[in-house]
Motif scaffolding. Structure first.
Motif, PDB file in Angstrom:
ATOM      1  N   GLN A  63       0.936  -1.037   0.209  1.00 17.59           N
ATOM      2  CA  GLN A  63       0.687   0.166  -0.106  1.00 17.59           C
ATOM      3  C   GLN A  63       0.481   1.153  -0.367  1.00 17.59           C
ATOM      4  O   GLN A  63       0.341   2.386  -0.179  1.00 17.59           O
ATOM      5  CB  GLN A  63      -1.128  -0.018   1.132  1.00 17.59           C
ATOM      6  N   GLY A  64       2.246   1.527  -0.220  1.00 14.45           N
ATOM      7  CA  GLY A  64       2.962   2.284   0.346  1.00 14.45           C
ATOM      8  C   GLY A  64       3.476   3.038   1.421  1.00 14.45           C
ATOM      9  O   GLY A  64       4.116   3.933   1.512  1.00 14.45           O
ATOM     10  N   ARG A  65       2.378   2.683   2.553  1.00 12.09           N
ATOM     11  CA  ARG A  65       2.431   3.094   4.113  1.00 12.09           C
ATOM     12  C   ARG A  65       1.981   1.789   4.222  1.00 12.09           C
ATOM     13  O   ARG A  65       1.076   1.684   4.519  1.00 12.09           O
ATOM     14  CB  ARG A  65       1.651   4.412   3.914  1.00 12.09           C
ATOM     15  N   ALA A  66       1.976   2.258   6.024  1.00 10.50           N
ATOM     16  CA  ALA A  66       1.283   1.749   7.304  1.00 10.50           C
ATOM     17  C   ALA A  66       1.457   2.220   8.166  1.00 10.50           C
ATOM     18  O   ALA A  66       2.761   2.943   8.704  1.00 10.50           O
ATOM     19  CB  ALA A  66       1.921   0.060   7.130  1.00 10.50           C
ATOM     20  N   VAL A  67       0.908   2.169   9.261  1.00  7.73           N
ATOM     21  CA  VAL A  67       0.793   3.042  10.765  1.00  7.73           C
ATOM     22  C   VAL A  67       1.580   1.768  10.705  1.00  7.73           C
ATOM     23  O   VAL A  67       1.146   0.900  11.471  1.00  7.73           O
ATOM     24  CB  VAL A  67      -0.764   2.997  11.264  1.00  7.73           C
ATOM     25  N   LEU A  68       2.287   2.404  12.424  1.00 10.50           N
ATOM     26  CA  LEU A  68       3.328   1.748  12.951  1.00 10.50           C
ATOM     27  C   LEU A  68       2.948   1.469  14.309  1.00 10.50           C
ATOM     28  O   LEU A  68       3.071   0.829  15.218  1.00 10.50           O
ATOM     29  CB  LEU A  68       4.612   2.289  13.119  1.00 10.50           C
ATOM     30  N   MET A  69       2.130   2.770  14.820  1.00 11.13           N
ATOM     31  CA  MET A  69       1.464   3.647  16.158  1.00 11.13           C
ATOM     32  C   MET A  69       0.476   4.750  15.632  1.00 11.13           C
ATOM     33  O   MET A  69       0.675   5.567  14.926  1.00 11.13           O
ATOM     34  CB  MET A  69       2.469   3.439  17.572  1.00 11.13           C
ATOM     35  N   THR A  70      -0.118   4.787  17.480  1.00 11.31           N
ATOM     36  CA  THR A  70      -0.752   5.994  17.330  1.00 11.31           C
ATOM     37  C   THR A  70      -0.322   5.666  18.733  1.00 11.31           C
ATOM     38  O   THR A  70      -0.290   5.110  19.494  1.00 11.31           O
ATOM     39  CB  THR A  70      -2.897   5.444  17.085  1.00 11.31           C
ATOM     40  N   GLY A  71       0.082   7.574  19.323  1.00 15.79           N
ATOM     41  CA  GLY A  71      -0.273   8.810  20.693  1.00 15.79           C
ATOM     42  C   GLY A  71      -0.074   9.703  20.176  1.00 15.79           C
ATOM     43  O   GLY A  71      -0.643  10.781  19.199  1.00 15.79           O
ATOM     44  N   SER A  72       0.403   9.885  21.597  1.00 16.74           N
ATOM     45  CA  SER A  72       0.406  11.307  21.699  1.00 16.74           C
ATOM     46  C   SER A  72       1.792  11.900  20.935  1.00 16.74           C
ATOM     47  O   SER A  72       2.520  11.245  20.095  1.00 16.74           O
ATOM     48  CB  SER A  72       0.424  11.443  23.075  1.00 16.74           C
ATOM     49  N   HIS A  73       1.173  13.105  20.580  1.00 17.46           N
ATOM     50  CA  HIS A  73       2.072  14.090  19.761  1.00 17.46           C
ATOM     51  C   HIS A  73       3.400  14.122  19.884  1.00 17.46           C
ATOM     52  O   HIS A  73       4.437  12.880  19.407  1.00 17.46           O
ATOM     53  CB  HIS A  73       2.009  15.407  19.532  1.00 17.46           C
ATOM     54  N   ASP A  74       4.015  13.702  21.105  1.00 14.90           N
ATOM     55  CA  ASP A  74       5.165  13.928  21.858  1.00 14.90           C
ATOM     56  C   ASP A  74       5.687  12.269  21.419  1.00 14.90           C
ATOM     57  O   ASP A  74       6.967  11.906  21.301  1.00 14.90           O
ATOM     58  CB  ASP A  74       5.407  14.098  23.113  1.00 14.90           C
ATOM     59  N   GLU A  75       4.760  11.171  21.832  1.00 17.58           N
ATOM     60  CA  GLU A  75       5.286   9.519  21.927  1.00 17.58           C
ATOM     61  C   GLU A  75       5.429   8.880  20.396  1.00 17.58           C
ATOM     62  O   GLU A  75       6.535   8.543  20.354  1.00 17.58           O
ATOM     63  CB  GLU A  75       3.995   8.526  21.996  1.00 17.58           C
ATOM     64  N   VAL A  76       4.808   9.805  19.898  1.00 16.14           N
ATOM     65  CA  VAL A  76       5.366   9.621  18.108  1.00 16.14           C
ATOM     66  C   VAL A  76       5.758  10.105  17.145  1.00 16.14           C
ATOM     67  O   VAL A  76       6.723   9.540  16.672  1.00 16.14           O
ATOM     68  CB  VAL A  76       3.381   9.826  17.421  1.00 16.14           C
ATOM     69  N   ARG A  77       6.390  11.537  18.084  1.00 13.46           N
ATOM     70  CA  ARG A  77       7.255  12.197  17.470  1.00 13.46           C
ATOM     71  C   ARG A  77       9.127  11.797  17.805  1.00 13.46           C
ATOM     72  O   ARG A  77       9.637  11.288  17.599  1.00 13.46           O
ATOM     73  CB  ARG A  77       7.615  13.489  17.890  1.00 13.46           C
ATOM     74  N   ALA A  78       8.675  10.562  19.225  1.00 20.58           N
ATOM     75  CA  ALA A  78      10.131  10.287  19.483  1.00 20.58           C
ATOM     76  C   ALA A  78      10.334   8.716  18.832  1.00 20.58           C
ATOM     77  O   ALA A  78      11.144   8.611  18.881  1.00 20.58           O
ATOM     78  CB  ALA A  78       9.617   9.865  21.104  1.00 20.58           C
TER      79      ALA A  78
END
Length: 112
Positions: A63-78
């Protein structure tokens, strides 16, 4: 026994506070990384088992992309920083660096 607060008690209504919306960390496909790389990266960064890592590798490949995780902006950014620092795929001679991942709002409005 009364369920009402006693006189003079300040009640905090937490429903008035806005919760931070969730974000997705989305892995982007490329031709410089193997399934083995994605599986290993998912295990080391996210603690995912081989089955989940393989499923993510299949989705990103098809599909060209896949969700690795979902979380708060800080968690996802880290976690994004860890993905971007993971390095090249030793199994691919043309791999020049880490895979790319972008941050997107988990809920995108449909507009009105």
């Amino acid at each position: 026994m009364s369920l009402l607060p006693s006189p003079g008690t300040h009640v905090i209504d937490e429903t008035d506070q806005q919760l931070e919306p969730p974000y997705h960390l989305v892995l982007l496909d490329d031709d410089e990384h193997t399934y083995a790389y994605v599986i290993r990266m998912c295990a080391e960064i996210f603690g995912y088992g081989p089955e989940k890592g393989y499923a993510i590798a299949c989705v990103v490949d098809s599909q060209g992309r896949a969700v690795l995780m979902t979380g708060s902006h800080d968690e996802v950014r880290a976690k994004q920083e860890l993905v971007h620092a993971y390095g090249p795929d030793p199994l691919m001679p043309n791999s020049r660096g880490s895979m790319s991942a972008v941050i997107e709002p988990a809920y995108q409005g449909t507009g009105s």
